[in-house]
Every structure is written in structure tokens, then in C-alpha cells.
Write a protein that holds these residues in place. Structure first.
Motif, PDB file in Angstrom:
ATOM      1  N   SER A 193     -60.251 -59.643 -72.874  1.00 47.85           N
ATOM      2  CA  SER A 193     -58.932 -60.074 -72.396  1.00 47.85           C
ATOM      3  C   SER A 193     -58.341 -59.060 -71.427  1.00 47.85           C
ATOM      4  N   GLU A 194     -58.488 -57.771 -71.736  1.00 44.16           N
ATOM      5  CA  GLU A 194     -57.949 -56.727 -70.863  1.00 44.16           C
ATOM      6  C   GLU A 194     -58.675 -56.702 -69.525  1.00 44.16           C
ATOM      7  N   MET A 195     -60.000 -56.862 -69.542  1.00 49.69           N
ATOM      8  CA  MET A 195     -60.754 -56.861 -68.284  1.00 49.69           C
ATOM      9  C   MET A 195     -60.431 -58.092 -67.451  1.00 49.69           C
ATOM     10  N   ALA A 196     -60.243 -59.254 -68.113  1.00 54.60           N
ATOM     11  CA  ALA A 196     -59.869 -60.470 -67.384  1.00 54.60           C
ATOM     12  C   ALA A 196     -58.504 -60.300 -66.731  1.00 54.60           C
ATOM     13  N   GLU A 626     -61.431 -68.873 -70.794  1.00 53.86           N
ATOM     14  CA  GLU A 626     -61.086 -68.624 -69.388  1.00 53.86           C
ATOM     15  C   GLU A 626     -61.357 -67.176 -69.018  1.00 53.86           C
ATOM     16  N   GLY A 627     -61.056 -66.252 -69.948  1.00 56.80           N
ATOM     17  CA  GLY A 627     -61.315 -64.838 -69.690  1.00 56.80           C
ATOM     18  C   GLY A 627     -62.784 -64.547 -69.493  1.00 56.80           C
ATOM     19  N   CYS A 628     -63.637 -65.209 -70.292  1.00 54.47           N
ATOM     20  CA  CYS A 628     -65.085 -64.993 -70.174  1.00 54.47           C
ATOM     21  C   CYS A 628     -65.608 -65.445 -68.815  1.00 54.47           C
ATOM     22  N   TYR A 635     -65.048 -59.257 -58.134  1.00 54.29           N
ATOM     23  CA  TYR A 635     -64.256 -58.085 -58.508  1.00 54.29           C
ATOM     24  C   TYR A 635     -64.803 -57.507 -59.809  1.00 54.29           C
ATOM     25  N   SER A 636     -64.957 -56.198 -59.826  1.00 64.94           N
ATOM     26  CA  SER A 636     -65.406 -55.525 -61.044  1.00 64.94           C
ATOM     27  C   SER A 636     -64.187 -54.983 -61.779  1.00 64.94           C
ATOM     28  N   PRO A 637     -64.069 -55.231 -63.082  1.00 69.77           N
ATOM     29  CA  PRO A 637     -62.928 -54.669 -63.822  1.00 69.77           C
ATOM     30  C   PRO A 637     -62.948 -53.149 -63.769  1.00 69.77           C
ATOM     31  N   GLU A 638     -61.791 -52.543 -63.664  1.00 63.86           N
ATOM     32  CA  GLU A 638     -61.673 -51.086 -63.554  1.00 63.86           C
ATOM     33  C   GLU A 638     -61.790 -50.466 -64.943  1.00 63.86           C
ATOM     34  N   ILE A 639     -63.027 -50.396 -65.421  1.00 64.70           N
ATOM     35  CA  ILE A 639     -63.283 -50.005 -66.803  1.00 64.70           C
ATOM     36  C   ILE A 639     -62.862 -48.569 -67.073  1.00 64.70           C
ATOM     37  N   LYS A 640     -63.114 -47.661 -66.142  1.00 64.36           N
ATOM     38  CA  LYS A 640     -62.745 -46.256 -66.365  1.00 64.36           C
ATOM     39  C   LYS A 640     -61.248 -46.115 -66.598  1.00 64.36           C
ATOM     40  N   LEU A 642     -59.190 -48.466 -67.623  1.00 61.93           N
ATOM     41  CA  LEU A 642     -58.838 -49.120 -68.878  1.00 61.93           C
ATOM     42  C   LEU A 642     -59.195 -48.237 -70.071  1.00 61.93           C
ATOM     43  N   ALA A 643     -60.357 -47.578 -69.993  1.00 65.91           N
ATOM     44  CA  ALA A 643     -60.799 -46.729 -71.103  1.00 65.91           C
ATOM     45  C   ALA A 643     -59.924 -45.486 -71.241  1.00 65.91           C
ATOM     46  N   LYS A 644     -59.461 -44.938 -70.116  1.00 68.73           N
ATOM     47  CA  LYS A 644     -58.611 -43.741 -70.176  1.00 68.73           C
ATOM     48  C   LYS A 644     -57.283 -44.032 -70.869  1.00 68.73           C
ATOM     49  N   GLY A 645     -56.834 -45.272 -70.759  1.00 72.83           N
ATOM     50  CA  GLY A 645     -55.568 -45.624 -71.380  1.00 72.83           C
ATOM     51  C   GLY A 645     -55.673 -45.901 -72.861  1.00 72.83           C
ATOM     52  N   LYS A 646     -56.879 -45.765 -73.410  1.00 71.73           N
ATOM     53  CA  LYS A 646     -57.098 -46.018 -74.830  1.00 71.73           C
ATOM     54  C   LYS A 646     -57.290 -44.705 -75.568  1.00 71.73           C
TER      55      LYS A 646
END
Length: 652
Positions: A193-196, A626-628, A635-640, A642-646
Motif C-alpha cells: 500500500s505504501e509503495m502504491a 489496485e495497489g498490486c 515508476y519505481s517506488p522510492e524504497i530507500k 520509505l525504509a528510512k522512515g520506518k
């Protein structure tokens, strides 16, 4: 008098056996694991639970365990020697007090640095595990796998790690990090959901800055009988983008008003201006076209004329399905025979397969006909003709009477239908694929119209140069082509009557690759007036007078002649290289380049949805499904980020 209950303090001394058995060392009243540097309270149960959970399956046997613990403890003690040397430095002679103090401070600094490094490594390990869980969630979403597969993948990875990393000095650290990776179904659900949402934000930012974009949309029903509206947007920045904007459920009925409401509310919720829309492409459904259809209503909502296109693939399919034609009866008989062979009973199907194998047929079965699969008709006819003699013999053994199979005229129509359907299927395949520009599809349509004239002449003269099966049949007995000529005439008429939108806009589409020879009068000006192109005519004159810029598009055409794919990127590159003095021309080009010629992308998403939302996952929510599918994006999700915020969490 009530007695006061004494509180039992759970303070226990460090046990030396914990070092040999579990690799723990005492530090500041707590037990610290020398293997992973995590600390727990001084209780046997806590120490044992930590070791069994984190490291219990890491070692092959007791000898491997003892060796690993000994190395870890030795390494940890070396880092902590600075603390032990502090007392020794204080007992040195008076003359060396200054050196002792200096050594003491150095030892303290080293010990503090070592401790800080240990905690930093631990924090980095947690962050890496979080980022890895995002990567795993992305992989699961793109492949349409259940969220619960995360635990299975992790278990498989751990099993392989025992062998894959065997002999490596940091094997235990690697396995420990794999174990730290959070992969529960709820965790992966949140990650997806966060990446979508992140991809959605990137799309919104791009659509906000782009001056023009076009949309393609299709309404269909998913496996749960929920009507869904798939909307794709096409636009350009430094490259062309075809992005899924939404896959929203249509509330209430699927009337044009409900579809329009779902469409407009989506763009309003994202803060996007629908007045930037240049073209709308639909599948030609009754709710989409006409004076009261979706395209007309959205045009009124936008406030300026838009280019309304009917998907070229749907039009081609309608042309191939000529109703009222005598040849349609041939397909009806073929369908009945195939249904008897395959769908009547499983026993008959097995017997037919055994019969084909017995007579050494090139095929082992025939496919079933499905009217919703556009290429199905051609494949069924092709296999039916190839196995025609075997089918006749098998039906005779089963006492099935189909007199048409003995009728010479019917057989002529059958083989002709097989040949012409193959040509139409080949045309349909050329129209498929992402990234097709309107000029690509228009040129393909012109080619098939020209070929139909050649096919008609081929049938009329009886040479059958482009009809392989019909030519083979004509070598056995004479072929009556009267009905075949009538069919070809109807087919040509269908292709002429339909595709009106492409026929009208064809000369305009050529502006994309031939601005050096384009005539201003051929442009449909009302479609572009809202873009503020008052200087277009003057800029076109200046452009065509410049041999430098005119030559650039001659080079572009040479590139397009030699390349089969990604024409949009080459066209975009040529237009973006023009200076701003041709800004009106560039606006027109970017608008035409954004138009969808077909709804192929929308239909592809619904096909992907059948895999994602299958009968075994029918309870997947609308938002999650829909998220899947939204993560299947350029577009590539900005995983780095997103991970830093966890906050780093252990496996759970």
C-alpha cells in the motif's frame, strides 16, 4: 492488621555457563549476545529464548556451534579490553601518571567507539532488513502472488542459505539478517500500500507539470462481479509514459453518468486538471460513444473540443465478425463439432486424443472456440482444417452425422475462412503492444486496407497466391469463388465504413514525422486552439524554410524505417531537441504523441487482474488489488526513502 505483600525483585546474577552455551557476555548488568550484539535481561529463560529464536537453526551441529560462539566471544572481548586496562593503568608508577592517564583516556575512547560501532551496525542491519522486506513485497505484488507467500520465501531462503553460504566467514551474520527480515502478511500488505501510494504521488507530480495528456479507459467486471473502471494516462516529460491512473469500482449502475462521476472524482481527488486532456480513447461501448455517451459528456465537462477515438483493435474485431454472412454458418458448424469432441464428455475428448496419436497426427488435440478471445476463431479454424480427415473418421466411428463435412462448397468456405481469418489475426497482432503511437496504428490500418484489395483480386482471378489452404484444395477439385468474392466485398466495405476517426485524423497524425512537408490547412485547428498556438502557422513556415531542422526529421524517418519498436521515444527525442522558437509546433506534437490508438493497456490490466484476483484470492480488497497492479509501472517506488522512515523492527 493487613500484612504488606513484599515485592520480589527479579534481579539475578550473570551465569558463566551462558557464555559457553549461548555466547552471552555480561556488560553493565545485562547479558549481551556476542553473535549479534543484542542485549537481554539476566534471566536464563530470556537468554535461551533469544539464542533459540535468532541463532538456533544457524549451526549444523554442536561442534559448529561451539566454534562460532568461541570466535564471537573472542572478537567481542578484544573490543572490550580497553575497559579492563583502565585499572592496570592506575597502578603504574608515579613518574608515569601522565602516560597512564593518556592511555586510560585512549582506552575509554576506543571502547566508546567500539560500542558505538556495534550499535550502529545493529541499527543498519535493522534498516537493511526493512528495505529488503519492501523489495520482497514489490516482487510479490508484481507477480500477483498472495501476501502470505512472504513467509514461504523467507523459509526457502533460510533453507538454501545453509548450503549457499557454507564456508563463508560471515555466514552466521548473513543468516541472522535474513531472519530479521519482517515478512508477515500484514507487513507486506502495508508495504504494498505504501509503495502504491508512492508511485501514485510520482504520477500525480508528473501529470501536474505536463502541459497535455490523453486517456484511455475501459469498464469491465472483476471476478467478484464488481464493475471497475480502468483509466490509463499517456504523457511525456523526458520520456513517454503510459501509466495506470486508477482501477476504481463504479458505484451503483454502470450508466454513463456513473462512469463520468467515477472518472471526474478520481482526478479531482488527486488535484489534477482534466482540462489538459487532449484525447479520449474508449472501446466503443454504447455508454462511451454517441451524442449522450461518455466522450461527449466529458468533452462538455472539460470545456474544449477533444479528440475522440474508438479503439482500433475493437473496430478490427467488429470487421472480422461480419454478421448475416453465409460464411458465419460455417463457423457455427465448426463450433458444434469441436464442442462435441472436447466439451461433450471427458471420455470423448480422451478417445479423440488417443485416435490422433494412433494415426500419427501432427496435433494431439483441437482448441475450444471462445468468442471473447479474439484470436480464438483463427486458431480453431486452422487446427480444424489441419485435422479435417481425422475428424471426419472419428465422427463416423461415433455415429455423428454432419452432412456439411461432405459438402464440397461448404469445405471451400471452410478453408477460405481459415486463410482469411489468419490474415486478420496477423493484423490484430500488429495492433497489440504498449507504446504504439497513433501514426504507427494508422499506417498499419492503411496497409491492411491495401492488402484487402490484393486479396480480393487473388480470389477473383482464382490464383490463390495468398490463400494456402484454398490453393491446396483447388489442386484437388474446382473451387467456386462466387460466395468468397461477396464476402471479400463485404469485408472491404466494413473496413471503409469503420475507422472513420482514423481516416479523418490520418493526415494530422503525419505531422509527428513529416512537419517539413506538412500543410497548415490539414490541421484540425479547433482541437488545438486551447493550447495557445496562435503563432503555429508562422513557426511552421520558419521551420520548413530551415534546411537544418527539416533535415532532422528526414533522419528521424530513416531511424523509424530501420527500427520496429519504441518509435514513440525516437519521435519524442526529435521534437524535444527543437528550440523554444518552435514552441507551438512542439505543443501540437506532444498532444498528438499522447493520444492512445487503442485500449490495449486497459485490457492488459484486466488480464493481469484475473491472475492477481483469482478464485483463491477473491477476498482481496479493491484497494489492495489496485495497489498490486499499480506497481506494474515504469515508476519505481522510492524504497530507500520509505525504509528510512520506518523504525527497524525484527522479524514477526
Amino acid at each position: 492488621m493487613a500484612t504488606v505483600k513484599k515485592v520480589k525483585l527479579d534481579v539475578r546474577p550473570f551465569q558463566s555457563s551462558w557464555t559457553n552455551d549461548f555466547g552471552f557476555i555480561q556488560q553493565n548488568g545485562r547479558a549481551v549476545c556476542a553473535l549479534c550484539r543484542e542485549d537481554v535481561v539476566c534471566r536464563t529463560s530470556s537468554v535461551k529464548r533469544h539464542f533459540e529464536t535468532k541463532h538456533g537453526k544457524t549451526f549444523k551441529d554442536s561442534a559448529d556451534k561451539a566454534e562460532a560462539i568461541q570466535k564471537a566471544v573472542s572478537r567481542y572481548e578484544k573490543q572490550s579490553n580497553a575497559f579492563e586496562n583502565q585499572g592496570t593503568s592506575k597502578n603504574k608508577a608515579t613518574g608515569g601518571q601522565s602516560n597512564a592517564f593518556e592511555n586510560q583516556m585512549t582506552s575509554k575512547n576506543k571502547a566508546t567507539e567500539a560500542q558505538s560501532t556495534a550499535f550502529e551496525n545493529q541499527r543498519t542491519s535493522k534498516n537493511n532488513a526493512t528495505e529488503a522486506s519492501y523489495k520482497l513485497a514489490l516482487c510479490i505484488a508484481k507477480h500477483g502472488k498472495p501476501f502470505t507467500d512472504g513467509s514461504f520465501i523467507k523459509a526457502a531462503f533460510l533453507e538454501c542459505s545453509e548450503v549457499l553460504f557454507d564456508g563463508m566467514s560471515d555466514k552466521h551474520m548473513i543468516i541472522s539478517r535474513i531472519k530479521d527480515m519482517p515478512v508477515s502478511a500484514r507487513t507486506l500488505e502495508r508495504r504494498i500500500s505504501e509503495m502504491a501510494d508512492n508511485v501514485n504521488a510520482q504520477q500525480t507530480a508528473a501529470l501536474t507539470t505536463t502541459p497535455v495528456f490523453s486517456v484511455a479507459l475501459v469498464e469491465s467486471v472483476d471476478i467478484n462481479d464488481i464493475p471497475r473502471l480502468a483509466v490509463f494516462a499517456r504523457y511525456s516529460d523526458t520520456e513517454m509514459h503510459e501509466e495506470l491512473c486508477c482501477l476504481k469500482p463504479v458505484c451503483g449502475t454502470t450508466k454513463v453518468e456513473d462512469i463520468l462521476k467515477t472518472f471526474t472524482e478520481h482526478f479531482e481527488d488527486r488535484g489534477l486538471d482534466i482540462r489538459k486532456i487532449f484525447a479520449v480513447t474508449t472501446d466503443g461501448a454504447s455508454a462511451a460513444v454517441g451524442n449522450k455517451g461518455f466522450t461527449k459528456m466529458v468533452e462538455d465537462k472539460i470545456g474544449h473540443p477533444i479528440l475522440k477515438l474508438h479503439c482500433i483493435r475493437h473496430q478490427e474485431n467488429l470487421c472480422a465478425k461480419i454478421s448475416g454472412c453465409d460464411l458465419s454458418k460455417v463457423m457455427t458448424t465448426v463450433t458444434k463439432v469441436v464442442n462435441f469432441l472436447l466439451a461433450n464428455s471427458s471420455l470423448t475428448d480422451r478417445q479423440f486424443q488417443a485416435f490422433l496419436e494412433e494415426v500419427d497426427s501432427a496435433y494431439k488435440d483441437t482448441p475450444l472456440h471462445s468468442s471473447v478471445r479474439w484470436l480464438s476463431c483463427g486458431k480453431v479454424l486452422e487446427r480444424f482444417v489441419e485435422c479435417f480427415d481425422e475428424i471426419k473418421i472419428f465422427l463416423s466411428e461415433k455415429d455423428q452425422d454432419y452432412p456439411e463435412l461432405e459438402d464440397r462448397d461448404w469445405i471451400v468456405k471452410l478453408v477460405f475462412l481459415s486463410d482469411i481469418t489468419k490474415h486478420l489475426n496477423d493484423f490484430n497482432l500488429l495492433l497489440q503492444g504498449a507504446g504504439k503511437t497513433v501514426i504507427d496504428l494508422y499506417d498499419t490500418w492503411k496497409a491492411i486496407v491495401a492488402k484487402l484489395t490484393i486479396y480480393s483480386t487473388d480470389i477473383k482471378t482464382g490464383s490463390f497466391h495468398y490463400f494456402k489452404n484454398l490453393k491446396n484444395l483447388s489442386a484437388i477439385h474446382p473451387v467456386n469463388t462466387t460466395d468468397l468474392q461477396v464476402y471479400m466485398k463485404q469485408l472491404k466495405s466494413e473496413f471503409s465504413d469503420r475507422f472513420q476517426d482514423f481516416q479523418h485524423m490520418g493526415p494530422v497524425f503525419s505531422f509527428l514525422i513529416r512537419p517539413d512537408t506538412f500543410k497548415y490547412g490539414e490541421l484540425d485547428i479547433p482541437l488545438f486552439e486551447w493550447m495557445e498556438i496562435d503563432e503555429l502557422e508562422m513557426q511552421l513556415i520558419d521551420f520548413q524554410a530551415s534546411s537544418l531542422w527539416s533535415a532532422k526529421f528526414k533522419d528521424l524517418r530513416e531511424i523509424l524505417e530501420t527500427s520496429r519498436n519504441n518509435h514513440a521515444a525516437s519521435i519524442l527525442s526529435s521534437w524535444t531537441s527543437l528550440p523554444d522558437k518552435f514552441n507551438c509546433m512542439k505543443k501540437v506534437a506532444f498532444a498528438l504523441l499522447s493520444a492512445f490508438g487503442s485500449t490495449y493497456q486497459c485490457e492488459q490490466i484486466f488480464s493481469h487482474m484475473k491472475h492477481t484476483l483469482n478464485p483463491h484470492r477473491s477476498r482481496l480488497t479493491v484497494d489492495h488489488s489496485e495497489g498490486c497492479v499499480k506497481l506494474v509501472s515504469r515508476y519505481s517506488p522510492e524504497i530507500k526513502n520509505l525504509a528510512k522512515g520506518k523504525q527497524g523492527q525484527g522479524s514477526h
